[in-house]
Design a protein around this motif. Sequence first.
Motif, PDB file in Angstrom:
ATOM      1  N   ARG A   1     -53.698 -67.286  50.468  1.00 40.22           N
ATOM      2  CA  ARG A   1     -55.456 -66.810  49.378  1.00 40.22           C
ATOM      3  C   ARG A   1     -55.985 -68.326  49.845  1.00 40.22           C
ATOM      4  NH1 ARG A   1     -52.907 -65.556  44.672  1.00 40.22           N
ATOM      5  NH2 ARG A   1     -52.342 -63.283  45.050  1.00 40.22           N
ATOM      6  N   GLU A   2     -55.529 -69.479  50.007  1.00 44.89           N
ATOM      7  CA  GLU A   2     -56.126 -71.058  49.971  1.00 44.89           C
ATOM      8  C   GLU A   2     -56.936 -71.234  51.477  1.00 44.89           C
ATOM      9  OE1 GLU A   2     -58.778 -74.203  49.100  1.00 44.89           O
ATOM     10  OE2 GLU A   2     -57.194 -72.624  47.509  1.00 44.89           O
ATOM     11  N   GLN A   3     -55.536 -70.417  52.157  1.00 50.14           N
ATOM     12  CA  GLN A   3     -56.275 -71.023  53.342  1.00 50.14           C
ATOM     13  C   GLN A   3     -57.356 -70.038  54.170  1.00 50.14           C
ATOM     14  OE1 GLN A   3     -52.809 -70.130  55.774  1.00 50.14           O
ATOM     15  NE2 GLN A   3     -52.185 -72.040  55.968  1.00 50.14           N
ATOM     16  N   ASP A   4     -57.557 -68.388  53.883  1.00 47.79           N
ATOM     17  CA  ASP A   4     -58.587 -67.721  53.920  1.00 47.79           C
ATOM     18  C   ASP A   4     -59.892 -68.276  53.443  1.00 47.79           C
ATOM     19  OD1 ASP A   4     -56.688 -66.680  55.315  1.00 47.79           O
ATOM     20  OD2 ASP A   4     -57.553 -65.051  53.679  1.00 47.79           O
ATOM     21  N   SER A   5     -59.783 -69.100  51.442  1.00 49.99           N
ATOM     22  CA  SER A   5     -60.998 -69.407  51.092  1.00 49.99           C
ATOM     23  C   SER A   5     -61.826 -70.352  51.990  1.00 49.99           C
ATOM     24  CB  SER A   5     -60.320 -69.769  49.898  1.00 49.99           C
ATOM     25  OG  SER A   5     -61.602 -70.301  49.244  1.00 49.99           O
ATOM     26  N   TYR A   6     -59.997 -71.739  52.206  1.00 51.56           N
ATOM     27  CA  TYR A   6     -60.831 -72.605  52.381  1.00 51.56           C
ATOM     28  C   TYR A   6     -61.992 -72.424  54.436  1.00 51.56           C
ATOM     29  CZ  TYR A   6     -60.627 -77.249  55.808  1.00 51.56           C
ATOM     30  OH  TYR A   6     -60.976 -78.682  56.687  1.00 51.56           O
ATOM     31  N   ARG A   7     -61.585 -70.908  55.002  1.00 47.92           N
ATOM     32  CA  ARG A   7     -61.937 -70.649  55.718  1.00 47.92           C
ATOM     33  C   ARG A   7     -63.140 -70.800  55.810  1.00 47.92           C
ATOM     34  NH1 ARG A   7     -56.506 -69.789  58.026  1.00 47.92           N
ATOM     35  NH2 ARG A   7     -56.537 -67.946  57.137  1.00 47.92           N
ATOM     36  N   GLU A   8     -63.017 -69.579  55.073  1.00 46.32           N
ATOM     37  CA  GLU A   8     -64.654 -69.081  54.120  1.00 46.32           C
ATOM     38  C   GLU A   8     -65.514 -70.232  53.558  1.00 46.32           C
ATOM     39  OE1 GLU A   8     -63.811 -65.557  51.302  1.00 46.32           O
ATOM     40  OE2 GLU A   8     -62.815 -64.902  52.800  1.00 46.32           O
TER      41      GLU A   8
END
Length: 168
Positions: free
Chosen positions: A93-100
Amino acid sequence: MALAMPVYTAPAAAEVKLGYISASELLEKSPQAESASSKMEQEFTPRRNKMQADLKELKQLEDKLGREGATLTETERSKMERDIIVRKRDISREQDSYREDLTMRRNDELAKLQQVVREIIQAIGKEEGYDLIFFDGVAYASPKTDLTEKAMQRLREKAKDAPAKPKK
């Protein structure tokens, strides 16, 4: 049935002044692009470092489960497996949020830079009497029509004139 279409041509003596600017060069190498990149690096490095630390902890936990899993009680092993699953989900989730977030910030900074570049190109065109300046999609342009360095110089001047913002 043939249609008659009037053809309008400019007088032979009229010369059209053309130029082109390399979009990629300005958007990658200008002081404003470098400044935006530096700001984003400062902004996103702490999050990236935390994610890397979390991944390292997860790997250590998985290694521990692999080494000690056979000697743990069923309850301990089950608890450790659930902890690994929860951590993986949180990291994902954190990686997805970071990329977004990174993509949104990059797009914001790019839009700002594109606006500055557009204004500079328009100024060059008006001040120097260009009829047409190509900015993107040019397959070939002779060096004498290349205005990229002129636009880059104006970006450098604009960067020098910009008031320095205090660092946080």
